[in-house]
Write a protein that holds these residues in place. Structure first.
Motif, PDB file in Angstrom:
ATOM      1  N   ASN A   2      -8.608  -4.924   7.839  1.00  0.00           N
ATOM      2  CA  ASN A   2      -7.694  -5.481   8.818  1.00  0.00           C
ATOM      3  C   ASN A   2      -6.746  -4.407   9.312  1.00  0.00           C
ATOM      4  N   PRO A   3      -6.357  -4.457  10.587  1.00  0.00           N
ATOM      5  CA  PRO A   3      -5.402  -3.464  11.096  1.00  0.00           C
ATOM      6  C   PRO A   3      -4.014  -3.723  10.525  1.00  0.00           C
ATOM      7  N   LEU A   4      -3.117  -2.751  10.700  1.00  0.00           N
ATOM      8  CA  LEU A   4      -1.745  -2.928  10.261  1.00  0.00           C
ATOM      9  C   LEU A   4      -0.949  -3.733  11.279  1.00  0.00           C
ATOM     10  N   SER A   5       0.272  -4.087  10.901  1.00  0.00           N
ATOM     11  CA  SER A   5       1.195  -4.829  11.752  1.00  0.00           C
ATOM     12  C   SER A   5       0.606  -6.137  12.267  1.00  0.00           C
ATOM     13  N   PRO A   6       0.200  -7.025  11.359  1.00  0.00           N
ATOM     14  CA  PRO A   6      -0.364  -8.288  11.814  1.00  0.00           C
ATOM     15  C   PRO A   6       0.683  -9.319  12.201  1.00  0.00           C
ATOM     16  N   THR A   7       1.975  -9.064  11.950  1.00  0.00           N
ATOM     17  CA  THR A   7       3.032 -10.031  12.246  1.00  0.00           C
ATOM     18  C   THR A   7       4.193  -9.329  12.943  1.00  0.00           C
ATOM     19  N   PRO A   8       5.065 -10.115  13.600  1.00  0.00           N
ATOM     20  CA  PRO A   8       6.239  -9.507  14.244  1.00  0.00           C
ATOM     21  C   PRO A   8       7.155  -8.789  13.254  1.00  0.00           C
ATOM     22  N   ASP A  60      -4.450  -1.643  -5.983  1.00  0.00           N
ATOM     23  CA  ASP A  60      -5.855  -2.010  -6.192  1.00  0.00           C
ATOM     24  C   ASP A  60      -6.393  -2.448  -4.840  1.00  0.00           C
ATOM     25  N   VAL A  61      -7.145  -1.550  -4.206  1.00  0.00           N
ATOM     26  CA  VAL A  61      -7.654  -1.828  -2.859  1.00  0.00           C
ATOM     27  C   VAL A  61      -8.495  -3.094  -2.836  1.00  0.00           C
ATOM     28  N   GLY A  62      -9.249  -3.325  -3.901  1.00  0.00           N
ATOM     29  CA  GLY A  62     -10.084  -4.517  -3.980  1.00  0.00           C
ATOM     30  C   GLY A  62      -9.450  -5.636  -4.772  1.00  0.00           C
ATOM     31  N   GLY A  63      -8.126  -5.620  -4.871  1.00  0.00           N
ATOM     32  CA  GLY A  63      -7.416  -6.620  -5.655  1.00  0.00           C
ATOM     33  C   GLY A  63      -7.528  -8.019  -5.081  1.00  0.00           C
ATOM     34  N   PRO A  64      -7.008  -8.992  -5.811  1.00  0.00           N
ATOM     35  CA  PRO A  64      -7.211 -10.389  -5.435  1.00  0.00           C
ATOM     36  C   PRO A  64      -6.360 -10.882  -4.275  1.00  0.00           C
ATOM     37  N   ASP A  65      -5.426 -10.074  -3.781  1.00  0.00           N
ATOM     38  CA  ASP A  65      -4.539 -10.522  -2.712  1.00  0.00           C
ATOM     39  C   ASP A  65      -5.039 -10.064  -1.340  1.00  0.00           C
ATOM     40  N   PRO A  66      -4.657 -10.773  -0.286  1.00  0.00           N
ATOM     41  CA  PRO A  66      -5.090 -10.390   1.060  1.00  0.00           C
ATOM     42  C   PRO A  66      -4.688  -8.957   1.401  1.00  0.00           C
ATOM     43  N   ILE A 118       5.835  -6.190   3.502  1.00  0.00           N
ATOM     44  CA  ILE A 118       6.650  -7.404   3.369  1.00  0.00           C
ATOM     45  C   ILE A 118       5.749  -8.542   2.908  1.00  0.00           C
ATOM     46  N   GLY A 119       6.260  -9.374   2.021  1.00  0.00           N
ATOM     47  CA  GLY A 119       5.471 -10.527   1.592  1.00  0.00           C
ATOM     48  C   GLY A 119       6.093 -11.214   0.390  1.00  0.00           C
ATOM     49  N   LEU A 167      -1.026  -6.595   0.404  1.00  0.00           N
ATOM     50  CA  LEU A 167      -0.867  -5.469   1.327  1.00  0.00           C
ATOM     51  C   LEU A 167      -1.188  -5.844   2.770  1.00  0.00           C
ATOM     52  N   LEU A 168      -1.399  -7.121   3.016  1.00  0.00           N
ATOM     53  CA  LEU A 168      -1.823  -7.538   4.351  1.00  0.00           C
ATOM     54  C   LEU A 168      -0.752  -7.270   5.402  1.00  0.00           C
ATOM     55  N   GLU A 169       0.500  -7.623   5.105  1.00  0.00           N
ATOM     56  CA  GLU A 169       1.570  -7.525   6.097  1.00  0.00           C
ATOM     57  C   GLU A 169       2.311  -6.198   5.893  1.00  0.00           C
ATOM     58  N   ALA A 170       1.900  -5.194   6.630  1.00  0.00           N
ATOM     59  CA  ALA A 170       2.437  -3.856   6.416  1.00  0.00           C
ATOM     60  C   ALA A 170       2.460  -3.076   7.724  1.00  0.00           C
ATOM     61  N   SER A 171       3.309  -2.067   7.752  1.00  0.00           N
ATOM     62  CA  SER A 171       3.343  -1.147   8.888  1.00  0.00           C
ATOM     63  C   SER A 171       3.539   0.268   8.365  1.00  0.00           C
ATOM     64  N   MET A 172       3.200   1.229   9.198  1.00  0.00           N
ATOM     65  CA  MET A 172       3.332   2.628   8.804  1.00  0.00           C
ATOM     66  C   MET A 172       3.701   3.466  10.019  1.00  0.00           C
ATOM     67  N   LYS A 173       4.561   4.475   9.786  1.00  0.00           N
ATOM     68  CA  LYS A 173       4.904   5.434  10.824  1.00  0.00           C
ATOM     69  C   LYS A 173       4.693   6.847  10.273  1.00  0.00           C
ATOM     70  N   GLN A 174       4.423   7.779  11.170  1.00  0.00           N
ATOM     71  CA  GLN A 174       4.194   9.157  10.763  1.00  0.00           C
ATOM     72  C   GLN A 174       4.673  10.094  11.853  1.00  0.00           C
TER      73      GLN A 174
END
Length: 226
Positions: A2-8, A60-66, A118-119, A167-174
């Motif tokens: 899934n892409p980043l920044s899925p929510t406002p 854990d990239v394959g962990g149980p959470d979205p 965030i979550g 880790l679903l609801e996340a953003s990143m800057k560089q």
């Protein structure tokens, strides 16, 4: 993925040109970083106040959470633990890669990679998942170390709480590279550029009570990841 920044809440507005959209780059940052900061609102004497705590973490990239699972741990008696379970939390991770030296104070900056997650965290109660998460935290600091250790005792496990954050609801800057100066400042001929920074591991230092004949069985993190 899934892409980043899925929510406002995690959509980058200020400095959107530095936003990172690829989830793989977020995971790469989390693999590099060693310290996360957990932001919660705690209440003492009926007065709520913000609290930001640095802590070790693991992913854990394959962990149980979205989106995968970010694991944090702490004492079961910590006041922030209850607050972290009562409402959404914010976890930030930053790696500083350089100092940007411009020809004006306004354009000085830093090269960095930063993430915001965030979550709603959950308390990990399954014993197998808790043990797995704690092994991941140790191995994130010293790759392969958990396999060399004795198992945790019941008392140690009872004193340790593990939180899992999706880790679903996340953003990143560089930011990377040199300064962006105004043409009139460039014309002055003053020097500008950037100073790269990197984390360096020193050689392991044995504990004072280590037997001199016991070989050092850890490598620096950089060596282990090479």
């Amino acid at each position: 993925m899934n892409p980043l920044s899925p929510t406002p809440r995690t959509t980058v507005n200020r400095g959107a040109n530095r936003a990172v959209e690829e989830r793989e780059r977020l995971l790469a940052l989390l693999a590099d970083a060693l310290v996360a900061h957990l932001g919660v609102v705690v209440t003492r004497d009926d007065a709520p106040h913000p609290l930001v705590l640095p802590m070790a973490f693991a992913v854990d990239v394959g962990g149980p959470d979205p989106g995968g699972t970010l694991y944090l741990h702490g004492s079961t008696g910590a006041g922030w633990l209850r607050a972290a379970l009562a409402s959404d939390v914010c976890v930030t991770v930053t790696e500083l890669d350089g100092l940007v030296v411009a020809r004006s104070a306004f354009h000085h900056s830093m090269n960095y990679r930063s993430a915001v997650v965030i979550g709603r965290a959950r308390l990990v109660e399954d014993s197998a998942e808790r043990a797995h998460a704690l092994d991941l935290v140790v191995d994130h600091m010293i790759p392969g170390r958990s396999a060399t250790l004795r198992g945790s005792t019941r008392k140690e496990m009872a004193a340790t709480a593990v939180l899992a954050l999706p880790l679903l609801e996340a953003s990143m800057k560089q930011r990377a590279g040199g300064p962006v100066d105004d043409p009139e400042d460039v014309a002055t001929g003053a020097w500008a550029g950037h100073v790269p920074l990197r984390r360096v591991s020193g050689p392991p230092v044995s504990a004072a009570d280590s037997h001199p004949d016991v070989p050092v069985d850890v490598r620096s993190r950089a060596e282990a990841l090479a």
